[in-house]
Enzyme design. Structure first.
Site, PDB file in Angstrom:
ATOM      1  N   HIS A 176      42.509  42.610  36.579  1.00  0.00           N
ATOM      2  CA  HIS A 176      43.003  41.599  35.642  1.00  0.00           C
ATOM      3  C   HIS A 176      43.975  42.242  34.658  1.00  0.00           C
ATOM      4  O   HIS A 176      43.884  43.436  34.351  1.00  0.00           O
ATOM      5  CB  HIS A 176      41.840  41.000  34.841  1.00  0.00           C
ATOM      6  CG  HIS A 176      41.018  40.032  35.628  1.00  0.00           C
ATOM      7  ND1 HIS A 176      39.640  40.001  35.564  1.00  0.00           N
ATOM      8  CD2 HIS A 176      41.371  39.053  36.492  1.00  0.00           C
ATOM      9  CE1 HIS A 176      39.191  39.041  36.353  1.00  0.00           C
ATOM     10  NE2 HIS A 176      40.218  38.452  36.921  1.00  0.00           N
ATOM     11  N   ASP A 182      37.237  28.534  35.837  1.00  0.00           N
ATOM     12  CA  ASP A 182      37.384  29.949  36.183  1.00  0.00           C
ATOM     13  C   ASP A 182      36.077  30.702  35.945  1.00  0.00           C
ATOM     14  O   ASP A 182      35.053  30.120  35.629  1.00  0.00           O
ATOM     15  CB  ASP A 182      38.543  30.531  35.376  1.00  0.00           C
ATOM     16  CG  ASP A 182      39.154  31.773  36.002  1.00  0.00           C
ATOM     17  OD1 ASP A 182      38.755  32.137  37.118  1.00  0.00           O
ATOM     18  OD2 ASP A 182      40.048  32.373  35.374  1.00  0.00           O
ATOM     19  N   HIS A 183      36.137  32.012  36.037  1.00  0.00           N
ATOM     20  CA  HIS A 183      34.982  32.915  35.989  1.00  0.00           C
ATOM     21  C   HIS A 183      33.808  32.418  35.144  1.00  0.00           C
ATOM     22  O   HIS A 183      33.942  32.194  33.945  1.00  0.00           O
ATOM     23  CB  HIS A 183      35.407  34.278  35.420  1.00  0.00           C
ATOM     24  CG  HIS A 183      36.309  35.039  36.322  1.00  0.00           C
ATOM     25  ND1 HIS A 183      35.856  35.950  37.243  1.00  0.00           N
ATOM     26  CD2 HIS A 183      37.653  35.021  36.451  1.00  0.00           C
ATOM     27  CE1 HIS A 183      36.871  36.474  37.901  1.00  0.00           C
ATOM     28  NE2 HIS A 183      37.987  35.920  37.437  1.00  0.00           N
ATOM     29  N   ASN A 187      45.135  33.528  41.351  1.00  0.00           N
ATOM     30  CA  ASN A 187      45.039  33.269  39.921  1.00  0.00           C
ATOM     31  C   ASN A 187      46.225  33.865  39.171  1.00  0.00           C
ATOM     32  O   ASN A 187      46.617  35.009  39.420  1.00  0.00           O
ATOM     33  CB  ASN A 187      43.753  33.866  39.357  1.00  0.00           C
ATOM     34  CG  ASN A 187      42.506  33.151  39.851  1.00  0.00           C
ATOM     35  OD1 ASN A 187      42.583  32.254  40.689  1.00  0.00           O
ATOM     36  ND2 ASN A 187      41.360  33.536  39.335  1.00  0.00           N
ATOM     37  N   GLU A 234      39.912  40.556  30.905  1.00  0.00           N
ATOM     38  CA  GLU A 234      40.562  39.269  30.692  1.00  0.00           C
ATOM     39  C   GLU A 234      39.564  38.283  30.120  1.00  0.00           C
ATOM     40  O   GLU A 234      38.453  38.136  30.651  1.00  0.00           O
ATOM     41  CB  GLU A 234      41.136  38.724  32.009  1.00  0.00           C
ATOM     42  CG  GLU A 234      41.854  37.388  31.840  1.00  0.00           C
ATOM     43  CD  GLU A 234      42.437  36.877  33.152  1.00  0.00           C
ATOM     44  OE1 GLU A 234      43.653  36.661  33.193  1.00  0.00           O
ATOM     45  OE2 GLU A 234      41.675  36.716  34.117  1.00  0.00           O
ATOM     46  N   HIS A 259      42.294  37.366  42.965  1.00  0.00           N
ATOM     47  CA  HIS A 259      42.178  37.493  41.512  1.00  0.00           C
ATOM     48  C   HIS A 259      43.064  38.634  41.031  1.00  0.00           C
ATOM     49  O   HIS A 259      43.400  39.539  41.783  1.00  0.00           O
ATOM     50  CB  HIS A 259      40.730  37.769  41.109  1.00  0.00           C
ATOM     51  CG  HIS A 259      39.848  36.566  41.186  1.00  0.00           C
ATOM     52  ND1 HIS A 259      38.567  36.544  40.682  1.00  0.00           N
ATOM     53  CD2 HIS A 259      40.064  35.329  41.683  1.00  0.00           C
ATOM     54  CE1 HIS A 259      38.030  35.356  40.887  1.00  0.00           C
ATOM     55  NE2 HIS A 259      38.923  34.603  41.500  1.00  0.00           N
TER      56      HIS A 259
END
Length: 359
Positions: free
Chosen positions: A226, A109-110, A287, A182, A265
């Site tokens: 998020h 992820d990110h 996500n 997040e 997202h």
């Protein structure tokens, strides 16, 4: 037509099989949930959930989740714990996924600019694995350089995709910013205009990356946030994704209405109609993290509340002062309850995305 007929195998998939799966999702109008996991327990729960409804799955692990997977007792200097944890998670998923009988994508992820050593460490593990197995350890990785200037974002992603394409890895990139907070990424104070990507931005990304490979996805911002929020507090505009698709289609003179593979997202807490609309415009991955975290905790909470009188000491409960409580505080019991409630939430996400009976 399903995954089996398309020749998509069970277990962890990479390269051409990832391409087949995402193309299948785009053409059939469904998306695959990408479930953030932080332990073997959450990985296993996600796999079980997808298996029981015959759905392909994406398991992803963040930089913080990777460090937790390795153990909070390890130093993360130089992103070492995050690298070790991500690689460990990937090996665990590879070991068990095939026995669950579903196609699985392993994704990181990110990864912001400051976390690039983590990204580089995972790529090194991919390249080493490729030398032996002719495929990478992971299926795909995400670069989130959305806070950097657009030209730098695109150029860096292109540079990494050139390296990744040599071992058949997919790249997910982000253009425009996902709001909220997040896993250490805090965009709560971001300018509202940055939450909505423009069609020209999408074309710039598509034009540059497609010169290298077609194995890339774009996380476009359309008001995404998020975390969890009350309905109405966030203004999502999925229609922007259609405008992006139309713009790229025109530039390419393409016959396809959905030439771009989009990623959603900030999926937790979203209204189901907005999810459905986003998928109709070419979202093939969404996500899911905040909602599955709550689901996992809820299982433990409900178990404790129901067995509270048996969980105050090792010996002694309503059945007698000398009665042992081991079978109640055994981690295998209460962690399993957490898995059960997480399984239900993952399956709900699959249903929202139309990802049921796709094998």
């Amino acid at each position: 037509m399903g995954c089996k007929e398309l020749g998509i195998p069970t277990g962890v998939i990479t390269g051409e099989n990832v391409r087949k799966l995402l193309k299948y999702a785009s053409e059939q109008g469904f998306a695959i949930p990408a479930v953030n996991c932080t332990s073997s327990s959450t990985v296993n729960a996600a796999l079980e959930a997808a298996r029981d409804i015959k759905a392909p799955l994406i398991i992803q692990i963040s930089q913080g989740g990777s460090a937790f997977y390795a153990g909070k007792g390890l130093s993360n200097e130089g992103q070492r714990a995050s690298i070790v944890g991500a690689v460990s998670a990937a090996h665990h998923i590879r070991q068990v996924a095939k026995d669950y009988g579903i196609p699985v994508i392993i994704h990181s992820d990110h990864c912001a600019k400051k976390l690039l050593p983590w990204f580089d460490g995972m790529l090194e593990a991919d390249e080493e694995y490729f030398k032996i197995h002719k495929e990478p350890l992971f299926s795909s990785h995400m670069l989130d350089l959305s806070e950097e200037p657009k030209d730098e974002n695109i150029a860096t992603c292109k540079k990494y995709l050139e390296r990744m394409s040599k071992i058949n890895l997919l790249l997910e990139m982000e253009i425009g910013i996902t709001g909220g907070e997040e896993d250490g990424v805090d965009n709560t104070g971001v300018d509202n205009a940055a939450l909505y990507t423009q069609p020209e931005d999408i074309w710039d990304v598509y034009r540059e990356l497609s010169q290298v490979s077609d194995l890339f996805t774009i996380a476009a911002a359309f008001g995404n946030v998020h975390g969890v929020y009350k309905p109405g507090n966030v203004k999502l505009s999925p229609i922007l994704l259609k405008k992006h698709q139309d713009h790229v289609k025109q530039k390419l003179n393409s016959k396809s209405d959905k030439p771009v593979w989009f990623v959603f997202h900030g999926g937790s807490g979203s209204v189901k109609d907005e999810i459905k609309e986003a998928v109709s415009y070419g979202v093939i991955k969404m996500n899911v993290d905040t909602d599955t975290q709550w689901a996992y905790w809820e299982g433990i909470k409900n178990y404790y509340e129901g067995k509270k009188d048996y969980l105050q000491s090792q010996v002694g409960n309503p059945e007698g002062e000398d009665k042992p409580n081991k079978k109640y505080y055994d981690p295998r019991v209460f962690i399993r309850e957490a898995e059960k409630t997480m399984i239900k939430r993952v399956q709900e996400a699959c249903r929202d995305l139309g990802n049921v009976d796709r094998l």
